[in-house]
Scaffold this motif. Structure first.
Motif, PDB file in Angstrom:
ATOM      1  N   LEU A 113       0.831  -1.207   0.000  1.00 47.80           N
ATOM      2  CA  LEU A 113       0.000   0.000   0.000  1.00 47.80           C
ATOM      3  C   LEU A 113       0.865   1.257   0.000  1.00 47.80           C
ATOM      4  CD1 LEU A 113      -2.781  -1.011   2.562  1.00 47.80           C
ATOM      5  CD2 LEU A 113      -3.050  -0.725   0.094  1.00 47.80           C
ATOM      6  N   GLY A 114       2.001   1.202   0.711  1.00 48.13           N
ATOM      7  CA  GLY A 114       2.875   2.358   0.753  1.00 48.13           C
ATOM      8  C   GLY A 114       3.623   2.581  -0.540  1.00 48.13           C
ATOM      9  N   VAL A 115       4.149   1.512  -1.120  1.00 50.55           N
ATOM     10  CA  VAL A 115       4.908   1.630  -2.369  1.00 50.55           C
ATOM     11  C   VAL A 115       4.011   2.080  -3.518  1.00 50.55           C
ATOM     12  CG1 VAL A 115       6.204   0.324  -4.091  1.00 50.55           C
ATOM     13  CG2 VAL A 115       6.662  -0.025  -1.654  1.00 50.55           C
ATOM     14  N   SER A 116       2.800   1.546  -3.565  1.00 46.75           N
ATOM     15  CA  SER A 116       1.878   1.889  -4.652  1.00 46.75           C
ATOM     16  C   SER A 116       1.230   3.251  -4.468  1.00 46.75           C
ATOM     17  CB  SER A 116       0.780   0.824  -4.754  1.00 46.75           C
ATOM     18  OG  SER A 116      -0.020   0.813  -3.572  1.00 46.75           O
ATOM     19  N   GLY A 117       1.285   3.796  -3.256  1.00 39.83           N
ATOM     20  CA  GLY A 117       0.652   5.073  -2.990  1.00 39.83           C
ATOM     21  C   GLY A 117      -0.832   4.982  -2.706  1.00 39.83           C
ATOM     22  N   LEU A 118      -1.376   3.756  -2.596  1.00 37.31           N
ATOM     23  CA  LEU A 118      -2.799   3.606  -2.321  1.00 37.31           C
ATOM     24  C   LEU A 118      -3.147   4.052  -0.905  1.00 37.31           C
ATOM     25  CD1 LEU A 118      -3.485   0.131  -3.998  1.00 37.31           C
ATOM     26  CD2 LEU A 118      -4.107   2.406  -4.841  1.00 37.31           C
ATOM     27  N   SER A 119      -2.169   4.017  -0.009  1.00 42.18           N
ATOM     28  CA  SER A 119      -2.367   4.507   1.361  1.00 42.18           C
ATOM     29  C   SER A 119      -1.429   5.694   1.565  1.00 42.18           C
ATOM     30  CB  SER A 119      -2.077   3.408   2.381  1.00 42.18           C
ATOM     31  OG  SER A 119      -2.039   3.939   3.705  1.00 42.18           O
ATOM     32  N   ALA A 120      -2.008   6.879   1.769  1.00 42.10           N
ATOM     33  CA  ALA A 120      -1.188   8.081   1.934  1.00 42.10           C
ATOM     34  C   ALA A 120      -0.331   7.998   3.194  1.00 42.10           C
ATOM     35  CB  ALA A 120      -2.092   9.314   1.997  1.00 42.10           C
ATOM     36  N   SER A 121      -0.885   7.449   4.279  1.00 40.69           N
ATOM     37  CA  SER A 121      -0.125   7.369   5.527  1.00 40.69           C
ATOM     38  C   SER A 121       1.047   6.401   5.398  1.00 40.69           C
ATOM     39  CB  SER A 121      -1.041   6.939   6.684  1.00 40.69           C
ATOM     40  OG  SER A 121      -1.638   5.683   6.418  1.00 40.69           O
ATOM     41  N   ALA A 122       0.824   5.254   4.753  1.00 34.74           N
ATOM     42  CA  ALA A 122       1.917   4.305   4.555  1.00 34.74           C
ATOM     43  C   ALA A 122       2.980   4.882   3.638  1.00 34.74           C
ATOM     44  CB  ALA A 122       1.370   2.995   3.980  1.00 34.74           C
ATOM     45  N   ASP A 179       3.687   8.075   3.275  1.00 39.48           N
ATOM     46  CA  ASP A 179       4.404   9.094   4.039  1.00 39.48           C
ATOM     47  C   ASP A 179       5.411   8.461   4.991  1.00 39.48           C
ATOM     48  OD1 ASP A 179       2.973  11.063   2.791  1.00 39.48           O
ATOM     49  OD2 ASP A 179       1.528  11.329   4.421  1.00 39.48           O
ATOM     50  N   ALA A 180       5.013   7.356   5.625  1.00 40.77           N
ATOM     51  CA  ALA A 180       5.928   6.674   6.544  1.00 40.77           C
ATOM     52  C   ALA A 180       7.140   6.132   5.796  1.00 40.77           C
ATOM     53  CB  ALA A 180       5.191   5.541   7.263  1.00 40.77           C
ATOM     54  N   LEU A 181       6.914   5.517   4.641  1.00 36.42           N
ATOM     55  CA  LEU A 181       8.030   4.984   3.858  1.00 36.42           C
ATOM     56  C   LEU A 181       8.943   6.104   3.364  1.00 36.42           C
ATOM     57  CD1 LEU A 181       6.303   2.191   1.725  1.00 36.42           C
ATOM     58  CD2 LEU A 181       7.912   1.892   3.619  1.00 36.42           C
ATOM     59  N   ALA A 182       8.355   7.227   2.988  1.00 35.15           N
ATOM     60  CA  ALA A 182       9.168   8.355   2.523  1.00 35.15           C
ATOM     61  C   ALA A 182      10.065   8.882   3.639  1.00 35.15           C
ATOM     62  CB  ALA A 182       8.257   9.466   2.009  1.00 35.15           C
ATOM     63  N   ALA A 183       9.550   8.878   4.874  1.00 36.49           N
ATOM     64  CA  ALA A 183      10.349   9.351   6.004  1.00 36.49           C
ATOM     65  C   ALA A 183      11.427   8.347   6.391  1.00 36.49           C
ATOM     66  CB  ALA A 183       9.437   9.629   7.193  1.00 36.49           C
ATOM     67  N   MET A 184      11.181   7.065   6.098  1.00 38.78           N
ATOM     68  CA  MET A 184      12.140   6.022   6.486  1.00 38.78           C
ATOM     69  C   MET A 184      13.269   5.841   5.470  1.00 38.78           C
ATOM     70  SD  MET A 184       9.567   2.949   7.592  1.00 38.78           S
ATOM     71  CE  MET A 184       8.256   3.150   8.779  1.00 38.78           C
ATOM     72  N   GLN A 185      13.020   6.153   4.209  1.00 35.25           N
ATOM     73  CA  GLN A 185      13.906   5.703   3.139  1.00 35.25           C
ATOM     74  C   GLN A 185      15.333   6.248   3.239  1.00 35.25           C
ATOM     75  OE1 GLN A 185      12.150   6.923  -0.549  1.00 35.25           O
ATOM     76  NE2 GLN A 185      12.376   9.117  -0.142  1.00 35.25           N
ATOM     77  N   ALA A 186      15.501   7.388   3.886  1.00 28.84           N
ATOM     78  CA  ALA A 186      16.845   7.966   3.984  1.00 28.84           C
ATOM     79  C   ALA A 186      17.595   7.501   5.227  1.00 28.84           C
ATOM     80  CB  ALA A 186      16.752   9.490   3.989  1.00 28.84           C
ATOM     81  N   SER A 187      16.992   6.626   5.994  1.00 26.71           N
ATOM     82  CA  SER A 187      17.590   6.195   7.263  1.00 26.71           C
ATOM     83  C   SER A 187      18.096   4.766   7.152  1.00 26.71           C
ATOM     84  CB  SER A 187      16.563   6.304   8.397  1.00 26.71           C
ATOM     85  OG  SER A 187      17.042   5.678   9.564  1.00 26.71           O
ATOM     86  N   PHE A 188      19.379   4.565   7.395  1.00 29.79           N
ATOM     87  CA  PHE A 188      19.941   3.219   7.388  1.00 29.79           C
ATOM     88  C   PHE A 188      19.383   2.395   8.549  1.00 29.79           C
ATOM     89  CE2 PHE A 188      23.263   0.233   8.809  1.00 29.79           C
ATOM     90  CZ  PHE A 188      23.352  -0.556   7.666  1.00 29.79           C
ATOM     91  N   GLY A 189      19.143   3.059   9.683  1.00 32.75           N
ATOM     92  CA  GLY A 189      18.578   2.353  10.830  1.00 32.75           C
ATOM     93  C   GLY A 189      17.211   1.771  10.541  1.00 32.75           C
TER      94      GLY A 189
END
Length: 356
Positions: free
Chosen positions: A236-245, A247-257
């Motif tokens: 849902l996050g990768v496809s953009g069908l869920s805006a919240s998912a 947004d969460a993935l976009a915030a996570m993608q730059a973090s190695f942790g």
């Protein structure tokens, strides 16, 4: 011509501390373990008889410890009392203050009715606790009808507890990792696998290994459901069908942790599934990984969810410290669960079926 770019970053301390992780972990496992006690103690299925007794023990240990973590998270008992003095019926958290006592009352009554015949047997042995056993047994009659009624009461309370614990987190729209309709289902399934894990651990501690294939079959099903829910959220996050998912993935993608955390979450879930499938007669390893998975999901959701920025570009890292609200609190709750386990197993044998 001038172009200005404003980058906002606000440092905020986590408001939901590890106490919340522990409460959601313990109460979920308690409800799941209670459900595992039903086949043997209510429906009287022979293959579940011993397993259900250990599941009842797990439900009691976690059910008695969970409110302590909840009160600690509220920082003072008066805040819990305020839910009753000034109820806000538009809040899932407020409804939880009514659902928790309902579940615990039903669980206590159900456990007493199930254990009453065994208490009567213990009273007849004439040891120093015989008088206490006799009072607690209250005749010692096995009453299947009363057990079923108490199970219905505890079951209603348990369903409501699982509903509110999922919904009170999901409704927070400001946290992109929380605001997902899949979250209550993920909490439910990981609670089930955690309940199976703790029951398996108690089976191992009491030397009862005959039920390992039965428990591992159910653990395998629970892990499949957990992996499907995690994959669905990711899709849902990768496809953009869920805006919240998304947004969460976009915030996570730059973090190695976050990359490592997400990889380990999926890898440990797959490892638990593999252990449950390939080591049917094993109890300890599948149990420990199932408990780890249930804890990890809640830690990632609560602590990790607060690390992601609500606005702006700054993440807010959380570090464990040697304080009561952090690492010492986790160790203390583990010690409390161990104390309750020792107390219950010292006064009642759980490694044999109850005798009328």
């Amino acid at each position: 011509m001038y172009t200005s770019v404003e980058v906002l970053g606000f440092a905020r301390e986590a408001s939901w501390l590890p106490w919340a992780v522990q409460y959601f972990f313990l109460i979920g496992i308690s409800v799941a373990a209670f459900s595992l006690s039903l086949p043997g103690l209510v429906w009287r299925l022979p293959e579940w008889r011993g397993v259900s007794r250990r599941a009842l023990l797990a439900a009691l240990v976690c059910g008695l410890a969970a409110p302590v973590a909840l009160l600690a998270d509220l920082h003072q008992p008066g805040r819990f009392l305020n839910f009753y003095l000034h109820p806000n019926l538009g809040s899932w958290m407020a409804w939880g203050s009514f659902f928790i006592p309902l579940y615990l009352l039903g669980l206590g009554l159900y456990a007493w009715l199930c254990l009453r015949p065994q208490l009567a047997v213990l009273a007849g042995r004439g040891d120093k606790l015989a008088a206490a056993y006799r009072v607690l047994a209250y005749g010692g009659h096995d009453n299947p009808g009363a057990i079923r009624a108490a199970a219905v009461l505890a079951g209603i309370g348990g369903v409501l507890v699982m509903l509110y614990t999922g919904m009170e987190v999901m409704v927070v729209q400001a946290r992109p990792l929380w605001h997902s309709p899949l979250l209550p289902l993920l909490f439910l399934m990981t609670a089930l696998t955690g309940g199976i894990g703790l029951t398996s651990l108690f089976e191992a501690l009491t030397g009862q290994r005959a039920a390992a294939p039965l428990l591992n079959r159910w653990l395998e099903r629970g892990q499949w459901a957990t992996l499907l829910l995690l994959a669905a959220w990711l899709g849902l996050g990768v496809s953009g069908l869920s805006a919240s998912a998304a947004d969460a993935l976009a915030a996570m993608q730059a973090s190695f942790g976050w990359l490592v955390t997400g990889a380990w979450l999926f890898a440990s879930s797959l490892l638990t599934l593999w252990l449950a499938r390939s080591r049917r007669d094993s109890l300890l390893l599948p149990a420990l990984f199932a408990l780890h998975g249930a804890w990890l999901v809640r830690w990632v959701v609560f602590i990790g969810g607060q690390n992601l920025p609500k606005m702006g570009s700054a993440s807010h890292a959380y570090f464990l410290t040697l304080t009561p609200d952090s690492l010492l609190g986790i160790i203390g709750m583990a010690g409390l669960c161990l104390t309750i386990y020792i107390a219950l197993t010292s006064v009642i044998p759980w490694d044999e079926p109850a005798e009328a």
